[in-house]
Design an enzyme around this catalytic site. Structure first.
Site, PDB file in Angstrom:
ATOM      1  CB  CYS A 119      -0.998  -0.039   1.158  1.00  0.00           C
ATOM      2  SG  CYS A 119      -2.290  -1.282   0.883  1.00  0.00           S
ATOM      3  CG  ASP A 120      -1.723   4.576  -0.372  1.00  0.00           C
ATOM      4  OD1 ASP A 120      -2.239   3.451  -0.228  1.00  0.00           O
ATOM      5  OD2 ASP A 120      -2.336   5.532  -0.851  1.00  0.00           O
ATOM      6  CE  LYS A 121       1.350   7.899   1.672  1.00  0.00           C
ATOM      7  NZ  LYS A 121       0.293   7.076   1.272  1.00  0.00           N
ATOM      8  CB  CYS A 191      -8.287   0.360  -2.607  1.00  0.00           C
ATOM      9  SG  CYS A 191      -8.497   0.369  -0.810  1.00  0.00           S
ATOM     10  CD  GLU A 442      -3.761   9.874   0.272  1.00  0.00           C
ATOM     11  OE1 GLU A 442      -2.903   9.374  -0.463  1.00  0.00           O
ATOM     12  OE2 GLU A 442      -4.775   9.259   0.635  1.00  0.00           O
ATOM     13  CB  SER A 468      -7.035   9.620  -2.058  1.00  0.00           C
ATOM     14  OG  SER A 468      -7.273   8.326  -2.550  1.00  0.00           O
TER      15      SER A 468
END
Length: 554
Positions: A119-121, A191, A442, A468
């Site tokens: 995921c993101d980071k 996601c 975000e 986001s």
């Protein structure tokens, strides 16, 4: 071997004794020791299953003659951290993740590393560490979530965020929101749209640090487990041949990743993460390079949130490799760039073809002639502001509107949901940058509310914070310099006229320069919101969003 420093010789008998206390045999210690940085936890859907990915990686390492040694890193779920104080820690966690992997791999000199993010980071943080350490490394993600479904409608997390705005305007009932929250996210994985996590997993593959399929094979499939086993075996070859991350992540490799970024319509957060990863390899990627690559790269895939397709659709169409194959037909991909497969990009693409033209369009019939991201400049953003232009309604590509100024995300979100924002407004959210937030929150709640309330073709939003990957609409983030350091965004007053010209790459505050000079003389920096703990240290060291919000010792 690098690991000899902690296991070879009489003087390392105490060290071996500690290994043997954990059950390692002498035969296992004689083999290359491979560190596995696993970000598994029970707070992120994309990470809840990473224990299974790790077991598959270990099987691959053992089958190829190595000894796997697993350790953990932290991870923040951006969706759960959204729209409260926790979001300040999201981007800031990237540096801690990079530092923790560095610490573990230096304190315990592994011969190679397998990175398991999703995921993101976590993805950029681990890649930053790999390039900083420059020991043989490979990344294997946990894979994307499948889309949800209610009746014939496909769903994802953004469907639920946007439903909040729809509920506020009476378009749907509370019971319908409950149904969406029950079915939008059907299981493990990152996601389901081209949000930041999947963007970065796809770019890891395009960069050459992940195997083909890393970005798109769904989390719940056996193919994902098989890929993890192959990744475990591949790290052994990289160790034996001493192929290191900086051998792979050349400037040409970064240009490949940026080109794929534009063709896929990835998250605006890539404009923070890609330069930060490159920085660790000693490569400077100027923001203007994103515009240059965008101008020559057609937008070939229309994925959520801007389009209707999900990552599972892209995977079925041939994935990232098929997109690269299509781009290579116009000479847009550096085919000689090396990858963790042991082949060049061109070698990987030899047997690849596009399997579904409804998902991956041809170069002659793109969704847009330019790539998914644009960097805007002007007196409001001298160092740039970033927009996902592929997710902007045509009506909002050029617009002049009235500034509605808010000093925080929460106050802006409340005003939007209370119906105080009208067509023609430009919502300005400031003091949410890397230093001012601190942490560059975000802004999915206000942008999703704008879309959900039916204002996506009438209202723009600009901020020194970020968005986001699920954001759509005329949402311009990373405006730099940020308000906390006296950037022009700090000088906007309620009712000012703001010009947004995405095709012209302009973001202008239509106020006379003499008036701005007078406002600048009156401006004083605000008190820091956080004065103790990690965020206070982060705010002191972090640089501008235009530089990837990297940390710099002062």
């Amino acid at each position: 071997m690098r690991s000899d420093a902690m296991k070879k010789g009489i003087e390392k008998a105490p060290h071996r004794s500690l290994f043997k206390a954990m059950g390692y045999t002498q035969d296992e210690l004689d083999r290359p020791l491979i560190g596995i940085a696993n970000s598994a936890n029970e707070i992120i859907p994309g990470h809840i299953h990473l224990d299974k990915i790790s077991e598959a990686v270990k099987a691959g390492i053992r089958s190829a003659g190595g000894t796997p040694i697993e350790f953990s890193t932290i991870g923040v779920c951006d969706g759960i951290a959204m729209n409260h104080a926790g979001m300040r820690y999201s981007l800031a966690s990237r540096e801690l993740i990079a530092d923790s992997v560095e610490i573990m791999a230096m304190a315990h000199p592994f011969d190679g590393l397998v990175l398991i993010p999703n995921c993101d980071k976590i993805i950029p943080g681990m890649l930053m560490a790999a390039l900083r350490l420059n020991i043989p490394s490979i990344a294997i993600s946990g894979g994307p979530m499948l889309s949800g479904r209610v009746g014939q409608k496909s769903l994802d997390l953004i469907s639920v965020f946007e439903a909040v705005g729809a509920f506020k305007t009476g378009q749907i009932t509370e019971e319908e929101i409950t149904e969406l929250e029950d079915y939008a996210c059907p299981g493990c994985g990152s996601c389901a749209g081209m949000f930041t996590a999947n963007s970065m997993n796809c770019l890891t593959e395009a960069l050459g640090m992940g195997l083909p399929g890393n970005g798109t094979i769904p989390a719940v499939t056996a193919a994902r487990i098989r890929l993890a086993k192959v990744a475990g075996a591949r790290i052994m070859d990289l160790v034996h041949r001493d192929i290191r991350p900086r051998d792979i992540t050349t400037r040409e490799a970064f240009e490949n990743a940026m080109t794929v970024d534009m063709a896929l319509g990835c998250s605006t957060n890539t404009v923070l993460h890609v330069p930060a990863i490159a920085h660790e390899a000693g490569i400077q990627l100027d923001l203007q390079l994103f515009n240059s690559i965008s101008e020559r790269t057609p937008h070939l895939c229309s994925l959520r949130p801007g389009g209707a397709h999900f990552l599972e659709d892209l995977n079925g169409a041939g994935g990232v490799q098929a997109v690269m194959k299509e781009l290579s037909l116009r000479g847009l991909i550096h085919l000689d760039a090396p990858t963790v497969t042991g082949k060049t990009v061109g070698g990987n693409l030899e047997a690849v073809s596009v399997l579904d033209r409804s998902v991956i369009r041809s170069l002659d019939e793109p969704y847009h002639q330019q790539g998914g991201i644009a960097v805007l400049y002007g007196n409001l953003a001298p160092e740039g502001g970033v927009v996902k232009q592929s997710a902007v309604a045509p009506e909002m590509l050029q617009r002049t509107g009235r500034a509605r100024v808010f000093e925080s995300e929460s106050s802006a979100a409340a005003a939007i949901l209370d119906g105080l924002i009208q067509p023609g407004d430009v919502v300005v959210i400031r003091y949410e940058g890397p230093k001012g937030g601190p942490g560059m929150q975000e802004m999915l709640t206000p942008t999703a509310a704008i879309i959900g309330m039916g204002l996506g073709k009438d209202v723009a939003l600009i901020t020194d914070g970020r968005f986001s990957g699920g954001t759509q609409g005329a949402a311009i983030g990373h405006v730099s310099p940020e308000a906390a350091v006296g950037g022009p965004i700090a000088l906007i007053e309620e009712g000012d006229q703001i010009l947004v010209d995405i095709p012209g790459k302009k973001l202008e505050l239509l106020v006379d320069e003499a008036v701005l000079d007078a406002r600048r003389l009156r401006w004083t920096p605000p008190e820091p919101r956080v004065k103790v703990g990690y965020l206070a240290r982060y705010a002191h060291l972090v640089t501008s969003g235009s530089r990837g919000a990297i940390l710099e010792v002062k």
